[in-house]
Design a protein around this motif. Structure first.
Motif, PDB file in Angstrom:
ATOM      1  N   ALA A  83       0.191  -0.291  -7.164  1.00 48.62           N
ATOM      2  CA  ALA A  83      -0.735  -0.361  -8.310  1.00 48.62           C
ATOM      3  C   ALA A  83      -1.069  -1.805  -8.670  1.00 48.62           C
ATOM      4  CB  ALA A  83      -0.138   0.366  -9.508  1.00 48.62           C
TER       5      ALA A  83
ATOM      6  N   TYR B  57       0.636   8.396  -7.567  1.00 50.73           N
ATOM      7  CA  TYR B  57      -0.459   7.511  -7.175  1.00 50.73           C
ATOM      8  C   TYR B  57      -1.773   8.261  -6.955  1.00 50.73           C
ATOM      9  CZ  TYR B  57       2.014   3.132  -7.145  1.00 50.73           C
ATOM     10  OH  TYR B  57       2.683   1.994  -7.557  1.00 50.73           O
TER      11      TYR B  57
ATOM     12  N   VAL C  69      -4.523   4.838  -0.984  1.00 46.93           N
ATOM     13  CA  VAL C  69      -4.474   5.993  -1.888  1.00 46.93           C
ATOM     14  C   VAL C  69      -5.851   6.628  -1.835  1.00 46.93           C
ATOM     15  CG1 VAL C  69      -4.078   6.810  -4.230  1.00 46.93           C
ATOM     16  CG2 VAL C  69      -2.763   4.878  -3.339  1.00 46.93           C
TER      17      VAL C  69
ATOM     18  N   PHE D 132      -3.682  -2.752  -6.219  1.00 42.62           N
ATOM     19  CA  PHE D 132      -4.937  -2.100  -6.614  1.00 42.62           C
ATOM     20  C   PHE D 132      -5.616  -2.867  -7.749  1.00 42.62           C
ATOM     21  CE2 PHE D 132      -6.601   0.411 -10.146  1.00 42.62           C
ATOM     22  CZ  PHE D 132      -7.783   0.897  -9.594  1.00 42.62           C
TER      23      PHE D 132
ATOM     24  N   TRP E  41      -8.618   1.664  -4.473  1.00 41.76           N
ATOM     25  CA  TRP E  41      -7.531   2.602  -4.139  1.00 41.76           C
ATOM     26  C   TRP E  41      -7.467   2.854  -2.630  1.00 41.76           C
ATOM     27  CZ3 TRP E  41      -3.566   3.078  -6.885  1.00 41.76           C
ATOM     28  CH2 TRP E  41      -3.597   3.229  -8.272  1.00 41.76           C
TER      29      TRP E  41
ATOM     30  N   SER F 285       0.837  -1.197   0.000  1.00 39.85           N
ATOM     31  CA  SER F 285       0.000   0.000   0.000  1.00 39.85           C
ATOM     32  C   SER F 285       0.870   1.244   0.000  1.00 39.85           C
ATOM     33  CB  SER F 285      -0.927   0.001   1.226  1.00 39.85           C
ATOM     34  OG  SER F 285      -0.167  -0.069   2.422  1.00 39.85           O
ATOM     35  N   TRP F 286       0.228   2.366  -0.262  1.00 40.03           N
ATOM     36  CA  TRP F 286       0.946   3.628  -0.383  1.00 40.03           C
ATOM     37  C   TRP F 286       1.383   4.152   0.977  1.00 40.03           C
ATOM     38  CZ3 TRP F 286       0.526   8.591   1.428  1.00 40.03           C
ATOM     39  CH2 TRP F 286       1.309   9.561   0.782  1.00 40.03           C
TER      40      TRP F 286
ATOM     41  N   ARG G  73      -5.233   7.554  -9.119  1.00 42.20           N
ATOM     42  CA  ARG G  73      -6.594   7.386  -8.594  1.00 42.20           C
ATOM     43  C   ARG G  73      -7.564   8.269  -9.378  1.00 42.20           C
ATOM     44  NH1 ARG G  73      -9.269   6.291  -3.233  1.00 42.20           N
ATOM     45  NH2 ARG G  73     -11.266   7.356  -3.366  1.00 42.20           N
TER      46      ARG G  73
ATOM     47  N   THR H 147      -8.023   6.931 -13.034  1.00 40.75           N
ATOM     48  CA  THR H 147      -8.843   5.712 -13.157  1.00 40.75           C
ATOM     49  C   THR H 147     -10.305   5.978 -12.804  1.00 40.75           C
ATOM     50  OG1 THR H 147      -8.057   5.070 -10.945  1.00 40.75           O
ATOM     51  CG2 THR H 147      -6.965   4.056 -12.841  1.00 40.75           C
TER      52      THR H 147
END
Length: 526
Positions: free
Chosen positions: A434, A491, A525, A437, A520, A417-418, A495, A498
């Protein structure tokens, strides 16, 4: 020593000023004149636009991608996308860098020769030192020629020089180091290796694809491993050399390889089939004809170097290259390697994601995502489709995959994860955010078995995510890449891109759009 599969690309400097490559279900469209567009956007007098590509939706909406110039100089970090309705009215814009791109001065204090010498010296200083992303540089074979540019990708825009310095790494990988230096004092502003490698082990019978059908070319006297139905793409042998155009594979009976690495045609079968599967995936999933979207097939080169445990894509030669691996017995020609590497060419010809920081992680993840898409599209008995990267090449030597999309941290290095420091990771590990995700968006969270493979995907916020299916997830990512992402997308920007893509494809407030947001958030994110 454990080696990582650094699946990557050669991002040629010329791509920064690419000509118009326009894609919409394989149909070319004329872009508005860049000068008129620049005036319409209210860009300052010295600013100009160079058309890169156009995507046209079924309803006539257009997404125009441009590179920017300032006083005739290329602007690195100046790319932008203009979104127009069917009548040509501007709806919105996405810019790699907001605000002014004007440097304080257009008068360099260093000459081009001094800048090239500075850049070359900076690269020479790395000879013998590993950068943590592959073997150390062992020689600088060709000092670069410096080109004056405006650097706007990070910090305050300034006049700079762009220099490419070429060399060789310890394992035989070609090096093409792009160095950006300040035109005032020679400070090195950016360096990155343009050859991103895959340190991996990797009718015909390939080493990895098994028994497959190949489209070949009959000359009247022999068969060639050339596919005129897919842009004329073909496969050559470099015969363990590290340069040259190679020798086209030919055969008398049109039966290629025997599935063993000892037969020099077997790796060629893998490579040719992989190129064809990648072509078909992009064509039938997205209406894209070839890597550049221009209907031209790429060249595949096998038997590169000696004991070369790598594979790489190069924009410069528009070619995919595979080594034969340890002891020349383990070619790196697995299908997800093929799809991954050639997808770097797609990224280069669309968003052009910078190969560093968070955008570099997105670049790598894009290739993992589409490489996985190629594997599922091909659906080979010899290579069960899955969400594992490099599972057949056994680069770790213990049968484990190189990367895991359901839980990237299982490789011991990738991020699930971010976090604020994720952009400081090697791009092959920051890509985990990603990749995770995408898996969550496609399949959802928790423990499950997909196509005979067990997964257990966690979420950083403890929420349960319901997937929308792989096909829809791929559509969302492709539209985001080709319509909304720019060279500096991070990132948070991914988000946004997308979510826009999901709204375009499935409608505002749709279950698909909600799933994108949830996936996300599940990788932190927000």
């Amino acid at each position: 020593m454990k080696r990582k599969l650094a699946l990557g690309a050669v991002l040629s400097a010329s791509a920064l000023l690419a000509g118009v490559i326009q894609v919409s279900a394989g149909v070319a469209h004329a872009a508005p004149a860049p000068d008129a567009t620049a005036r319409a956007l209210g860009l300052s007098g010295p600013e100009g636009l160079v058309a890169k590509n156009t995507v046209v939706d079924a309803d006539g909406t257009r997404h125009l991608r441009y590179e920017r110039t300032f006083a005739g100089l290329p602007v690195l970090g100046g790319d932008l996308i203009i979104h127009q309705d069917a009548k040509g009215a501007v709806k919105s814009t996405d810019r790699a860098v907001p605000g002014s791109i004007a440097p304080a001065s257009l008068s360099p204090k260093l000459t081009a020769a001094q800048a090239a010498a500075t850049a070359t010296a900076a690269v020479r200083a790395t000879v013998g030192v590993s950068d943590g992303d592959g073997p150390a540089l062992v020689s600088v074979d060709r000092p670069g020629t410096a080109q004056l540019v405006v650097w706007a990708a990070t910090g305050t825009p300034r006049l700079a020089y762009r220099t490419t310095v070429e060399g060789i790494r310890a394992d035989g990988t070609p090096s093409s180091m792009l160095v950006v230096t300040d035109a005032g004092g020679g400070e090195v502003l950016s360096t990155h290796e343009q050859v991103q490698t895959s340190n991996a082990t990797g009718s015909g019978k390939g080493v990895f694809v098994g028994s497959v059908t190949l489209t070949t070319n009959w000359t009247g006297s022999t068969y060639e491993l050339k596919d005129n139905t897919r842009g004329g793409q073909y496969t050559v042998s470099l015969k363990n050399r590290q340069s040259g155009q190679g020798t086209l594979f030919t055969d008398a009976d049109n039966v290629w390889g025997d599935g063993t690495a000892a037969n020099n045609q077997s790796a060629a079968v893998d490579a040719q089939f992989g190129a064809g599967a990648t072509w078909d995936f992009y064509k039938y999933a997205f209406g894209r004809l070839g890597i550049r979207g221009d209907g031209v097939g790429a060249v595949s080169r096998v038997h590169y170097g000696k004991n070369y445990v790598n594979a790489f894509w190069s924009d410069a030669c528009f070619c995919m290259t595979y080594g034969d691996g340890a002891s020349n017995r383990n070619p790196l020609t697995a299908l997800d390697v093929s799809g991954h590497e050639m997808s770097h060419g797609v990224t280069s010809n669309t968003a052009g994601l910078n190969y560093s920081g968070e955008s570099g992680g997105l670049n790598e993840a894009t290739s993992d995502i589409f490489g996985t898409g190629v594997e599922w599209y091909a659906d080979l008995p010899a290579d069960t489709p899955d969400y594992l990267i490099g599972e057949l090449i056994d680069i770790n030597g213990d049968g484990t995959p190189l990367r895991y999309m359901d839980k990237p941290s299982k490789d011991g290095r990738s991020a699930d994860s971010w976090s604020s420091g994720v952009g400081n990771l090697d791009v092959h590990y920051s890509s985990g955010v990603a990749n995770h995700f995408f898996y969550l968006l496609a399949e959802g969270s928790g423990a499950k078995t997909v196509n005979g493979v067990s997964y257990n995907s966690p979420t950083s916020n403890g929420a349960t995510v319901t997937g929308i299916g792989r096909d829809k997830a791929l559509q969302v990512w492709y539209r985001a890449l080709t319509v909304y992402m720019t060279s500096t997308t991070n990132y948070a920007g991914a988000r946004t891109a997308t979510l826009k893509a999901a709204t375009d494809l499935y409608g505002a407030g749709s279950a698909e759009s909600a799933a994108v947001a949830a996936a996300w958030s599940a990788v932190n994110v927000n």
